[in-house]
Design a protein around this motif. Structure first.
Motif, short mmCIF file in Angstrom:
data_model
loop_
_atom_site.label_atom_id
_atom_site.label_comp_id
_atom_site.label_asym_id
_atom_site.label_seq_id
_atom_site.Cartn_x
_atom_site.Cartn_y
_atom_site.Cartn_z
N HIS A 180 0.86 -1.18 0.00
CA HIS A 180 0.00 0.00 0.00
C HIS A 180 0.90 1.23 0.00
N PRO A 181 1.41 1.66 -1.17
CA PRO A 181 2.41 2.72 -1.21
C PRO A 181 1.93 4.07 -0.68
N TYR A 182 0.61 4.28 -0.61
CA TYR A 182 0.09 5.58 -0.16
C TYR A 182 0.17 5.71 1.35
N ARG A 183 0.27 4.59 2.04
CA ARG A 183 0.36 4.61 3.49
C ARG A 183 1.74 4.18 3.99
N TYR A 184 2.68 4.08 3.07
CA TYR A 184 4.02 3.59 3.42
C TYR A 184 4.97 4.78 3.49
N SER A 185 5.82 4.82 4.51
CA SER A 185 6.68 5.99 4.72
C SER A 185 7.89 6.03 3.79
N GLY A 186 8.27 4.88 3.23
CA GLY A 186 9.43 4.83 2.35
C GLY A 186 9.06 5.01 0.89
N THR A 187 9.98 4.62 0.01
CA THR A 187 9.76 4.73 -1.42
C THR A 187 8.81 3.63 -1.91
N VAL A 188 8.35 3.78 -3.14
CA VAL A 188 7.48 2.76 -3.74
C VAL A 188 8.21 1.42 -3.83
N ASP A 189 9.48 1.47 -4.24
CA ASP A 189 10.26 0.23 -4.34
C ASP A 189 10.42 -0.43 -2.97
N GLU A 190 10.66 0.36 -1.96
CA GLU A 190 10.79 -0.19 -0.60
C GLU A 190 9.48 -0.79 -0.14
N CYS A 191 8.36 -0.17 -0.52
CA CYS A 191 7.04 -0.72 -0.18
C CYS A 191 6.87 -2.10 -0.81
N ARG A 192 7.21 -2.21 -2.08
CA ARG A 192 7.09 -3.51 -2.77
C ARG A 192 7.95 -4.57 -2.08
N VAL A 215 -4.22 -13.74 -5.16
CA VAL A 215 -4.04 -12.28 -5.22
C VAL A 215 -4.93 -11.66 -6.28
N GLU A 216 -5.31 -10.41 -6.02
CA GLU A 216 -5.87 -9.55 -7.06
C GLU A 216 -4.68 -8.90 -7.77
N PRO A 217 -4.56 -9.04 -9.08
CA PRO A 217 -3.37 -8.53 -9.75
C PRO A 217 -3.41 -7.02 -9.98
N LEU A 218 -2.35 -6.34 -9.61
CA LEU A 218 -2.12 -4.92 -9.83
C LEU A 218 -2.99 -4.00 -9.00
N VAL A 219 -4.27 -4.33 -8.83
CA VAL A 219 -5.20 -3.44 -8.12
C VAL A 219 -6.06 -4.26 -7.16
N GLN A 220 -6.09 -3.84 -5.89
CA GLN A 220 -7.06 -4.41 -4.94
C GLN A 220 -8.29 -3.51 -4.97
N GLY A 221 -9.34 -4.02 -5.63
CA GLY A 221 -10.49 -3.19 -5.94
C GLY A 221 -11.29 -2.72 -4.75
N ALA A 222 -11.92 -3.65 -4.03
CA ALA A 222 -12.84 -3.28 -2.95
C ALA A 222 -12.13 -2.63 -1.78
N ALA A 223 -10.81 -2.75 -1.71
CA ALA A 223 -10.04 -2.11 -0.63
C ALA A 223 -9.93 -0.62 -0.83
N GLY A 224 -10.40 -0.13 -1.98
CA GLY A 224 -10.32 1.30 -2.27
C GLY A 224 -9.38 1.61 -3.42
N LEU A 225 -9.32 0.69 -4.39
CA LEU A 225 -8.45 0.86 -5.55
C LEU A 225 -6.99 1.04 -5.13
N ILE A 226 -6.48 0.08 -4.36
CA ILE A 226 -5.07 0.09 -3.99
C ILE A 226 -4.27 -0.43 -5.19
N VAL A 227 -3.43 0.43 -5.76
CA VAL A 227 -2.63 0.06 -6.92
C VAL A 227 -1.26 -0.41 -6.42
N HIS A 228 -0.91 -1.63 -6.76
CA HIS A 228 0.35 -2.21 -6.29
C HIS A 228 1.55 -1.60 -7.00
N PRO A 229 2.69 -1.55 -6.34
CA PRO A 229 3.92 -1.09 -7.01
C PRO A 229 4.28 -2.04 -8.16
#
Length: 444
Positions: A180-192, A215-229
């Protein structure tokens, strides 16, 4: 209030709907659809901004899909696949196998996204039983995942709001951190890498007990459109291979063009062992789902009839002829109208408006993958603190949008923008401009 609205409030129980609020309000009753517009019984027109819950692809009342259904209707509407075969189901299975990665050639039909996932996890469970590895009974899913509402798919769902009341009825799953890169304090790569490390930790602790990762690939829909790194899905595939577990990919929300390719897993060159499709499969016309399985997974199920190699699962309307005809029509439109080639302009337009909304008061993170976009409403822009859920801001803003001719449905305080793929660029422009105006003025 017209007669149908009154009867609705008297007799219907709506899904995922607080019925107290529904009964206090006046429902919109949809009468018909034209292209990307919904038209209610009062004659009001709305842009279908959420593609009728993420399933409409080519617009409503499309002549090609209509003709496929009509031709089939004049032959037969349904015959069972238990002991018989059916032309439309065979033709569709061939097309799906040709669209899938090489080696995924077996199609098991059902009626909804939840059932397609239920089938996927049951196949994975039985696969290991047949292979003599009966300890492999556990499933790994992501926190904040959503895979449907049958009891198996509920068990691997990670959204507590939807599932907590049914806890005593479910089996225990293993939940890895969601990237969840929007709630992660580090970089997108570090989140992944952090999320993949957590997946690795679970597999190291339970690897010989795990049947599959889901897994839901690339996007977790019902969670609020969480886009994966980028690279997360490919990393999960590598972990599945390393620890010898199956990978089940839930393409129910992401499939059929919504991320920019026909299936989301294509974007990272990932080959699932099992993947599940529904929603856009019929263009949003009729209930149909498919669980598509690799030859390697299918082969153990071809043993002697009285052994434990028969998959005892099915539905009365499995492979329904009308639904399969609609799906064949949907895939024909993809080819005839070159739908995927036209997505770039629409995606760029969404990006333009998302960039604009980033500057609005009380708009936090905005994200998208293809035509799947989420705009998060926050109480504090600096801290990204959420509003009290009881305020129902997302729902209230969607009510205002409805009065301006745009039909949308939020996920909590995330505004979901997911129009049909075929939405004309000028209509999408009007829709997004309306969203911007309403969101901007709401918090002014």
């Amino acid at each position: 209030m017209d007669r149908l609205a009154q009867l609705d409030k008297q007799y219907l129980w709506h899904p995922f709907t607080p019925m107290k609020l529904w009964l206090e309000d006046e429902p919109v009753v949809i009468d018909r659809g034209e292209g990307v517009y919904l038209i209610d019984t009062q004659g009001n027109r709305y842009i279908d901004g959420v593609s009728s819950l993420w399933c409409n692809v080519h617009g409503h009342n499309h002549p090609v899909i209509n003709s496929h259904i009509t031709r089939q209707l004049e032959k037969i509407s349904h015959s069972t696949l238990l002991g018989l075969a059916s032309g439309p189901s065979i033709e569709l299975a061939e097309k799906l196998a040709n669209l899938a990665p090489e080696g995924l050639n077996r199609v098991f039909y059902s009626d909804a996204g939840a059932t397609s996932v239920e089938i996927g996890i049951k196949i994975a469970f039985q696969y290991w039983r047949i292979k003599g590895q009966s300890r492999r009974q556990k499933f790994v899913a992501l926190k904040q995942s959503y895979h449907g509402d049958t009891m198996g798919s509920v068990s691997i769902g990670g959204i507590e709001t939807f599932h907590k009341i049914f806890g005593p009825m479910t089996f225990a799953a293993l939940f890895a951190e969601s990237p969840h890169p929007y709630r992660y304090s580090g970089t997108v790569d570090e989140c992944r890498e952090s999320a993949l490390a957590d997946m690795r930790r679970i597999l190291e602790e339970h690897g010989n007990e795990v049947a599959a990762i889901v897994v839901e690939p690339l996007v977790q829909g019902a969670a609020g459109l969480i886009v994966h790194p980028a690279g997360y899905l490919a990393g999960v595939r590598k972990l599945a291979d390393e620890f010898g577990v199956l990978l089940v990919v839930d393409e129910v929300a992401t499939g059929f063009g919504k991320t920019g390719t026909i299936f989301a897993h294509e974007r990272e060159g990932v080959k699932p062992d099992i993947f599940c499709v529904a929603k856009g499969l019929t263009g949003g016309y009729l209930p149909l789902a498919a669980t598509i399985v690799s030859d390697e997974v299918f082969e153990p199920f071809t043993g002697e009839p009285l052994s434990d190699t028969t998959f005892y699962h099915g539905h009365t309307y499995t492979g329904n002829a009308l639904a399969c005809a609609a799906a064949l029509g949907c895939l024909e439109v993809f080819e005839k109208e070159n739908t995927l080639a036209g997505l770039g302009e629409r995606i760029s337009l969404i990006e333009k408006y998302l960039e604009k909304m980033k500057g609005f008061n009380n708009v936090g993170n905005v994200r998208h993958c293809g035509l799947m976009a989420g705009v998060e409403l926050v109480e504090d822009k600096d801290t990204q603190a959420n509003f009290d859920s009881g305020m129902r801001l997302g729902a209230n803003i969607c009510q205002v949008l409805r009065s301006k001719g745009v039909m949308m449905r939020p996920l909590g305080d995330v505004l979901v923008i997911m129009p049909p793929l075929a939405i004309p660029v000028e209509v999408l422009d009007d829709m997004l401009e309306t969203v911007c105006e309403v969101v901007s003025s709401y918090f002014a």
